[in-house]
Scaffold this active site. Structure first.
Site, PDB file in Angstrom:
ATOM      1  N   GLU A 200       0.826  -1.199   0.000  1.00 42.69           N
ATOM      2  CA  GLU A 200       0.000   0.000   0.000  1.00 42.69           C
ATOM      3  C   GLU A 200       0.862   1.250   0.000  1.00 42.69           C
ATOM      4  O   GLU A 200       2.005   1.234   0.468  1.00 42.69           O
ATOM      5  CB  GLU A 200      -0.899   0.036   1.251  1.00 42.69           C
ATOM      6  CG  GLU A 200      -1.987  -0.990   1.269  1.00 42.69           C
ATOM      7  CD  GLU A 200      -2.873  -0.858   2.494  1.00 42.69           C
ATOM      8  OE1 GLU A 200      -3.985  -1.385   2.451  1.00 42.69           O
ATOM      9  OE2 GLU A 200      -2.459  -0.227   3.487  1.00 42.69           O
ATOM     10  N   ARG A 292     -12.351  -9.218  16.861  1.00 44.70           N
ATOM     11  CA  ARG A 292     -12.155  -9.616  18.255  1.00 44.70           C
ATOM     12  C   ARG A 292     -12.221  -8.369  19.123  1.00 44.70           C
ATOM     13  O   ARG A 292     -12.291  -7.248  18.627  1.00 44.70           O
ATOM     14  CB  ARG A 292     -10.776 -10.267  18.428  1.00 44.70           C
ATOM     15  CG  ARG A 292      -9.638  -9.388  17.906  1.00 44.70           C
ATOM     16  CD  ARG A 292      -8.271  -9.957  18.176  1.00 44.70           C
ATOM     17  NE  ARG A 292      -7.211  -9.305  17.423  1.00 44.70           N
ATOM     18  CZ  ARG A 292      -6.639  -8.155  17.733  1.00 44.70           C
ATOM     19  NH1 ARG A 292      -7.037  -7.504  18.808  1.00 44.70           N
ATOM     20  NH2 ARG A 292      -5.686  -7.644  16.988  1.00 44.70           N
TER      21      ARG A 292
END
Length: 675
Positions: A200, A292
């Site tokens: 990226e 999570r």
């Protein structure tokens, strides 16, 4: 509600989950490795089961052993905490097949968001803005470098299955790409079992802002506002806060709604975090979703008054979300500091050892779920999985504790955090406490000039040169030593057993030799009926011991009252006073007579670990700073570099070998040292 749950994790998160379970009347089962037999999380749970040797791959990552322990103890559900198996879709499936509830999202959602590449493709289809980059499956090194060249440097290499800063490298130019890619892939395969990476564009001065989302099995989903996690080292978070400074209501709503849309797109259930990279102009890009609970969830709990672990248990049991979006509000400001066993002055190198002394700031009771609407009282919260006497081992993350504070506004929270850090004392290994205090009090952080490069950009202010210890500190160390000597000889049967310094015709004079990283100090001590005199250089002042309770001392120094705590560890005096920690080595000539060693050409392991790459061969001539080998420890790679220009004489270990702290790794002859 469940009768019993098993916690498939360790440390502070296991303690945290057990506490919330107990408040609901739910019993908890701990699992532990041989290294954690006496760990705090084992002590706080109702039952415990040994699941294997210290390496995580043989214990906490053994899904079969964890499920077997849950079934054997009669647990109905498994809470994975964060890390280890918390984002493992196969583990979630295995729990369901065994008739156990996985306290987390469905396996399908974990798979959809578990791969950064797949998640970005999903977000692209949903119209969420993405950072320019390559997120495909082709992993050929030349192809990936071509993509990086097209994107434009600097670029960020990131493990597709990664998290927690593992498997990430910033590449500044094309010639550095392949070496960085190899290192990134090694770390990724060791941390996650998958070496796939994405490339990226690396944004300059970005902020890291994440949105806490929560969904139930009835189709409802809410966002519990944002956290700013911009302050990082090694791509790992150091300080977190909520709400994000400078966040407008419009931008908060836009990011929150985007995060909820992302969660709904994958049929999400439970707690999750959608992470964004934000530019200084307010624009933001989707980065990843963590399926999570996260380490920094306490700051969200502090500003909302909600117990997110309790929410997890209720939702996993089939219940509805405890609050709707219009019932959630932000109250005050919260900060979290991650206290690690590491040495910031040495590149944040992890530290291992025994916590010989731990004194925490006084915690103000903070009951989640109570009093949020009326405004919170002053609050200091400490989440920790270790106690004094416990060891930080090389097998797991070196976190000591999370220190969380709440204030009515950011300024009050900053002041409370600085005070709490000043009161936090740890002896036995290196910590980042002093660094955190400098960071919190620094001008850029205090004025909320935040981005992920803050620490690197302000190196000079955050890593000032060591200053000489003031006389007050040396006086406390001397008083601790002298009072201990007097106490040891006070009950002696003969006058020569006493250590009062009595002389028939003159006053005793002696020198106490201390040293720290900045200086050595010859402290002159004179004995008198009233106490002592102490001096450095030309001056001498009177010193008396006013009070001593263990390591806590109060002295009068030239008429001024000085208070502090002095902890002895071997020949090291740890002096805590004025919100600072000073470490003074005491040179005892009797104890160390004859000790001397010169070790030329010796390069040693900074901690226990494994050799993962040898970059040189015997006979190679290298320049100062050249990388010689790479070892992995505490889930991070560490490069051993040449201390000077010279020749590699012999490599003492092969790739894959385990090494102990202090082991000599190779034989090296510096230029000019050869016979």
């Amino acid at each position: 509600m469940f009768n019993k749950i098993l916690i498939a994790n360790r440390g502070e998160i296991a303690c945290r989950v057990a506490a919330s379970a107990h408040r609901l009347g739910v019993k908890s089962v701990a699992v532990y490795s041989e290294a954690d037999a006496n760990a705090k999380h084992v002590a706080v749970c109702d039952e415990s089961v040994l699941i294997g040797p210290p390496p995580a791959k043989e214990s906490y990552l053994r899904a079969d052993k964890i499920i077997e322990a849950a079934l054997a103890t009669g647990a109905q559900a498994i809470h994975p905490g964060y890390g280890f198996l918390s984002e493992n879709a196969d583990f979630a499936d295995a729990c369901a097949e065994a008739g156990l509830v996985f306290i987390g999202p469905p396996a399908s959602a974990i798979r959809a968001m578990g791969s950064k590449s797949a998640a970005k493709a999903l977000m692209e289809r949903a119209g969420v803005p993405l950072v320019p980059g390559y997120h495909g499956d082709i992993q050929d090194a030349d192809f990936l470098r071509e993509q990086a060249d097209k994107i434009g440097y600097p670029v960020l290499l990131k493990a597709s299955a990664g998290g927690g800063g593992k498997g990430m490298r910033i590449v500044d130019k094309s010639g550095e790409f392949k070496a960085a890619l190899e290192s990134c892939k090694r770390e990724a395969i060791n941390s996650f079992g998958d070496d796939k990476v994405l490339v990226e564009k690396y944004l300059t001065r970005p902020r890291h802002i994440e949105i806490q989302v929560f969904a139930d099995s009835h189709g409802d989903c809410v966002y519990l506002f944002e956290r700013d996690c911009s302050v990082q080292r090694r791509h790992q978070k150091v300080l977190e806060e909520a709400p994000a400074p400078g966040m407008t209501e419009e931008r908060r709503r836009a990011m929150g709604e985007a995060a909820v849309a992302a969660a709904k797109a994958v049929g999400y259930v439970g707690a999750g975090t959608v992470e964004f990279i934000a530019n200084q102009d307010g624009s933001f890009y989707f980065m990843e979703m963590n399926t999570r609970l996260q380490v920094e969830h306490p700051v969200t709990e502090m500003i909302t008054g909600q117990d997110l672990v309790e929410w997890q248990l209720r939702v996993a049991f089939g219940g509805a979300l405890p609050k709707r979006q219009n019932e959630l509000a932000i109250h005050g400001h919260a900060l979290e500091a991650r206290i690690y066993a590491e040495n910031p002055e040495k590149g944040f190198l992890p530290s291992i050892g025994t916590l010989r002394h731990v004194q925490t700031p006084p915690a103000v009771t903070f009951e989640l779920g109570d009093g949020a609407e009326a405004g919170h009282p002053a609050a200091v919260r400490i989440d920790s999985g270790v106690r004094a006497g416990d060891a930080i081992s090389p097998f797991y993350d070196p976190m000591v504790a999370k220190l969380i504070v709440w204030g009515r506004d950011r300024d009050e929270a900053l002041a409370r955090m600085a005070l709490a850090l000043a009161e936090y004392q740890v002896v036995g290994l290196a910590t980042n406490i002093a660094f955190l205090k400098r960071l919190v009090e620094s001008q850029p952080f205090s004025r909320a000039d935040l981005d992920t490069g803050l620490i690197e950009r302000h190196q000079a202010a955050l890593f000032p040169p060591a200053r000489p210890a003031p006389l007050q500190v040396l006086g406390l160390a001397a008083a601790r030593l002298l009072s201990a000597e007097q106490a040891q000889g006070a009950d002696g049967p003969a006058p020569w057993a006493h250590a009062s310094g009595w002389r028939m015709n003159s006053a005793l004079q002696r020198a106490l030799d201390f040293a720290d990283e900045a200086n050595s100090y010859a402290v002159r001590v004179g004995y008198s009926h009233a106490g002592w005199t102490v001096g450095l250089g030309e001056g001498t002042v009177a010193m008396t011991l006013v009070a001593r309770d263990g390591g806590q001392l109060t002295i009068k120094l030239d008429g001024a009252t000085v208070r502090g705590t002095v902890v002895l560890a071997a020949d090291m005096f740890h002096v805590f006073t004025g919100g600072a920690h000073y470490m003074l080595a005491y040179s005892n000539p009797l104890a160390h007579a004859g000790e001397a060693e010169a070790e030329g050409g010796r390069l040693t392991a900074p901690m226990p670990g494994k050799i993962v790459a040898l970059l040189v061969e015997p006979g190679n001539t290298v320049e100062k700073g050249a990388p010689l080998l790479i070892m992995e420890a505490m889930k991070m790679e560490h490069t051993i570099a040449a201390p000077a220009s010279g020749t590699v004489e012999e490599l003492l270990y092969a790739v894959g070998d385990q090494v102990a702290d202090g082991d000599q790794l190779l034989v090296f002859t510096a230029l000019g040292q050869a016979d």
